[in-house]
Design a protein around this motif. Sequence first.
Motif, PDB file in Angstrom:
ATOM      1  N   ASN A 148       0.840  -1.189   0.000  1.00  0.00           N
ATOM      2  CA  ASN A 148       0.000   0.000   0.000  1.00  0.00           C
ATOM      3  C   ASN A 148       0.882   1.248   0.000  1.00  0.00           C
ATOM      4  O   ASN A 148       1.434   1.641   1.037  1.00  0.00           O
ATOM      5  N   THR A 204      -7.284   1.198   2.829  1.00  0.00           N
ATOM      6  CA  THR A 204      -7.239  -0.113   3.483  1.00  0.00           C
ATOM      7  C   THR A 204      -8.600  -0.748   3.689  1.00  0.00           C
ATOM      8  O   THR A 204      -8.683  -1.938   4.013  1.00  0.00           O
ATOM      9  N   TYR A 221      -0.209  -5.303   2.243  1.00  0.00           N
ATOM     10  CA  TYR A 221      -1.624  -5.239   2.619  1.00  0.00           C
ATOM     11  C   TYR A 221      -1.967  -6.344   3.625  1.00  0.00           C
ATOM     12  O   TYR A 221      -1.564  -7.501   3.468  1.00  0.00           O
TER      13      TYR A 221
END
Length: 846
Positions: free
Chosen positions: A285, A320, A300
Motif C-alpha cells: 500500500n 485499506t 496489505y
Amino acid sequence: MTLRKTLLAASIVAALPMMASNAAQAAAQLMSAPVAQASPQESAGLVAKLAALDNQRGLSADHSFRIASQHPGVVGEKITRANHTYKGLRVFGSESVVVTNDAGDIVSESVSDRRAKLDAPAASGGGRTAAVAPADWTPTLSTTDAIAQVVKAVAPSGTHRWEPKAELLIYPVMKSVRIASALNKSESALNAMDLEEVVDHYELAYYVQTRMADKGKLVYFDTMVNAKTGAVIAQWKALQTVVGTGNSQYNGAVPIQTSQSGSTYKMLDSTRGTGGTYGGMAITNANHSSANNPNAGSIYTNTTNTWGDGQQYINGGSTTNANGQTAAVNALWGLMNTYDALKNVLGWQSLDGNNTATYIAAHVDTQYDNAFFEPGCKCMYIGDGSSFYSLGSIDVIGHEMSHGVTDATSNLTYSGESGGLNESNSDIGGEMVEAYARNGGTGNVIPASGNDWMMGKEISKSGQPLRWMYKPSKDGGSPDAWSSTIKNLDVHYSSGPNNRMFYFLSQGSNSSSTSDYYSKYLVKSPAAMTGIGNDKAFRIWFKANTTKFTSSTNYADARTKVLAAATELYGAGSKEAIAVQRAYAAINVGADIDEATAPGGVSITTQPANVSVTAGATASFTVGATGGTAPYSYKWYRNGAAISGATSATYSLTAQTADNGAVFNAVVSDSSSPVKTATSGNATLTVGSTGGTTERVTNGGFESGTTGWSGTTGVIGNYSGQTAYEGSNFAWLGGNGTTASETITQAVTIPSTVTSATLTFALHIDTAETDPTAYDKLVVTVKNSAGSVLSTLATYSNVNAASGYQVRTFNLSAYKGQTVTLSFAMTEDSSLQTSFVVDKVSLITQ
C-alpha cells in the motif's frame, strides 16, 4: 576508391554447428529451472571460447567480452549475455547472446556487432585513418563531472530516487545506409530490409543513468555524454510505463493467494517466487505516496480472507477498507496470472527466469494516471487514475511485468526502433496474460481467445484503449507499418507496427482493403494470410526476445531473429516460419511470400564421410540429397564457418597439417519458395605425415588470425569487399587507393634431409586502374635471416588482375638446410586501388 577492409559486422545470428531437433519436440520444450550463476572460472572459460571465435573472424587481441547476465534456456541449456569490449571498455549496443549446454559447449551465438572499425590501422591518407586514435581513450571529464552535467540539464532541483551511475564506454554513432539494390528507391518505397545500420564513428562517452524525482514527477533519463567535451551525444527517457477470495474491479470474484499469520491475512504469495524484498510476490500500500518519489509502503493486511468491493477507488477514501483493497486485488490477481502464464506455458519462472519474487505497490500518488515498471527494485507502481480508472487491469499488469522480462533478458534500449520493440514486447505480454487469465489461468498453452487485442481498454473512461494492436493508427499517432522515420517516434508509437505484426502472426489478416485487418504489403497468395494462434505466436516471440535479441535489435534484426526462433521451434519452411515472414512483410519488413506448401522437404541421402590423407594430398567430401524442388544449391562449412566459393555437391581442398581435425558439413537448399533446407552430418579430416610429408607454414589459411605472421598484420582478417579462397580469413594487401606499402612475412625452416619443398598460395587481384601500366605491385621473395633477398619468386601488378583466385606454385628445394623468410610485399601509388588478396599459403616438404 573501393570500400576498404570493413569487418563483417552486421547484426547476425551466427549459426554454429548444431543438430536440428524434432520440430514438435522443440515446440513443447520448456525453459529450465533457475540456473546457478557461473563461477569466475566458468565465465573465464566462456570468454576464452568467444575470444577464439573472434580470432577466427580476424579481430585483434584488443577485443574481449564481459559477462553481463545469465538466465535459463530450454532444459539442458543456459543463456549468457556477453558485452563486447575493446581495450577493456564496453562497446555500447555490441554484444553476443550465447546458448551453452550442460557441458559448457557453445550451441549458438546471436550477435549484434558494432566493432567494425575499431581495428582500422592508423596511417595517413585515403580510408586508412584510424577510427579512434589511441589518445582518444583517455577522458577529460570525470565521472562526477558527467553526472553533474546531466543532472543540471534534466532536473537541477530534483532529488535522486536511485543513486546515479556513469560508465565510461565506447559509443558507436550509427547511421542507416541503403543496400545496393535499394539505392534508387524512393523514400516511400523503402522496406526495413533495404537499410542496414553501420558505424559512422566512435566517441568515448559516459553512459549516465539518472533516476530522479522533480516537481511532482519522476524524471528518468539515460544520457550519453562525450567524455572529452561534455557534449550530449544522445539521450532518451528511461521510465517504462503501462487461495483467498478477492473482488476485483474488472474480473469479478477471483481467487488470490495470500498468507496467514495468526488471525491476520497478508497479500503475500509465498508460493510464487523466492527472495526479493518480501520473500514472495507481494502487494503493498503506497497510500498516496507522491509519484515524485514513491514509497512502496507495507504489505496489505486484513482480518478476513475476503478482499475488496469490486468498485473504482473513491478519491480521498481509505486505502485499506474494502474499497481501498480493490486496487490491491486487481494487482495480485494480475501478478499471479503473469507468473503462472510464463511458468506453466513456457517454464519461465518469475520475471528474471530465476524465480526472484517481485511486488506491486498500489495507490501511488493521488488520482495518478500511470503505471510503471521500476528496474531499480524490479517492481511495479500503479495509480488510481483520474482520466482513467484504476491502472490495475490484467493487460496493464501483464504489460508492466513484461518490462521486467525484457529488463532481465534482451534489455532493449528504450529509444528508437529497439525502444518500440521493448514496448511492443510488453503489449504482447499483456495480451497473452489476459488471454490466459480470462480462460481460468490454468493449463500449459496460451488460449486461442480471451484477449481483446486492445491495450488498456478497461481502464479507459472513454472506452478508447491506449493502443489498438490490430490497427495501431486508430490512436492517431502510431503507424501501421515500418518507415525510415519510425526511429524518431516516441516508443509507445513506434511499437505499433510490431504489435500489428504479432496480431497477424496469431490471428491472420483480411483481404478487403476496407478492413482494419488489411495490409497493402501482403501481395502474395492468399491475400489474407493465415495466423498460427496465440500459443505458437507467443512461444516464437518469447524465444526470440529471451535467446536472440540484443539491446540494439531493430525491426529488420527482429524479423531475422523471430524467423530463426520459428525455424528452431517448428522447422525451416514450416507454416509457422512462413507465417512469421508474411506477418513481418505485412508491416513492410521483408518481402511477402506465398503460403502454398512446396513439395516435401529436403533430406540427405549421402552423408559426407570422414577422410584421412597425408599433407599435400587432396581431400574431398561429397553430399547427396533428395526431395523438395530441384535444382539444389550447396553450402559447405568448416568448423561451423561458411567456406567461400564451396557451392557444389563435392568440396575438395589441398590438405595441410593445420587442417588435421577440421570438421566439415554441408547445407543443401532446394529451389522452392520458401526454401527447404537439410543439414548433413559432420565429417572429420585427418591429415597425417606418412612418407615424411610435412607442412612448414604456420596458419597459412589465416584462420587463427595473425598467428605465425609478422609485418603489417592488420591486413589479415575477414573484411567486406573480398572473400576467402577457403575458410573465413585472408590477407588483403592494397586496396587503399592511396600511397601505401604493406608486408607480411613468416620464417620457415626447410630441413636438409627433405627431398622436395613446394610453396603454393592462392592469389586474387582486382584493380580500379585502367591503364596497362604496372602502378601497384606485389613482390613475393625469399629472404635470409638478415633480411637480404635470396630470390624474387614473382612480381604481380594491376596488369595481372583477374576474377577469382589463381594458385601459384614454386620450388624451394634450393633452400634445404636453411631457415628462410617468405615475404609478400605490396606497394600502391597515390590513386586508384589495386587489391592483392592472399590465402592458403603452404610449404610442403617431403
